[in-house]
Design an enzyme around this catalytic site. Sequence first.
Site: not given
Ligand code: PLP
Length: 373
Positions: A72, A151, A199, A237, A325
């Site tokens: 993120t 995702n 990540s 840090t 839903c």
């Molecule tokens: N982008 C995608 C495609 C993701 O699947 C995710 C996490 O679900 C993220 C970004 C966010 O990553 P993080 O959990 O490291 O902030």
Amino acid sequence: MKKVYLDNAATTAIRPEVIAQMAQVMQEEFGNPSSTHSFGRSAKNILELSRKTIAKQIGAQASEVIFTSCGTESNNWILRSAIVDLKVERIISSKIEHHAVLHTLEVLRDEFSIAVDYVDLTEGGLVDLNHLSELLAENVPTLVSLMHVNNEIGTVLDLAETARLCKQYGAHFHTDAVQSVGKVAIDLQQIPVDFLSASAHKFHGPKGIGFAFVRKGLVVHPMIWGGEQEKGLRAGTEGVHNVAGMAKALEISYTELGSEQAKIAQLRDHLLAQLQIHFRGFKVNGASPLYNIANILLPLPEEKTAMILFHLDMKGIAVSRGSACQSGSLRPSHVLAEILSEEDLCKPSLRISLSHYNTKDDIDYLISVLQSV
Ligand code: PLP
């Protein structure tokens, strides 16, 4: 109670080798990497070796890898920098990006009055590259931000072709590769991506650590100000144990990629074959998903939608919501909403995401519990 984890797109179990590496760093390397004495230098050395290891896995140079706290943060930083530092006036993205991109784009659009265009998607949720070309031909200073692997439905962007198009039209290209790094071979020497987000917790590494790839020569400024860490690009840090864990996790993921991918693909084949037997008429949401994700629409009555996840959870099975839903959520899946009909959207869909830690037994247990819903 039996516990079965089938939600590996949400997060993954940390590999034991990674935990061992992190424990060793925490026990023996508590120095601050910014300190100039031997304790600091030793910690700094771990950071830089980790950076090299990570860079090598994806065909990058070490100086192009900047540690961040998560995917993120990488997404936020890159999108903001493209506007502030690279002076783009428009961002082209898609409606099925992760909220870490979508919500950031909404904020940036309001803050900087930039244009945000969304590329068309095919029925199965793939990016329509012809439409992308048309948008790019408009000749506005542009960043294209498109995720490598989705995702929720596992659809895969043609990274090489997208990068080629962006280059052809002089646009910058960012890819959110949070779901693909560690699971798909990526060679940034071959593919001219400008920015990439990753990540560690998605590839069996620790949480709270990620990285941004920023192509050499692109001048960007920090989003977080303070000390000189990460060449001043990301103050604070460094979590040395987290960085070391991320490097270890990525190295093992790519060393084992062939065998783990084969195992996971076999498990998914087994899952789909079992669904075919016991849930005739089920559908896979999304075109040609990556080997580890199956977002499936079950041919069950609509009224079962709300309790299905709850029922699975009671039986110790972790999967993710697929349909809009479902589960009393007021927020529908924005991804499925883009690709499913109104009717299908209300039927139960589940995202089952696998790792090499899963077994055939896990799948059989899931199927048997689903049959009792
Ligand atoms: N982008 C995608 C495609 C993701 O699947 C995710 C996490 O679900 C993220 C970004 C966010 O990553 P993080 O959990 O490291 O902030």
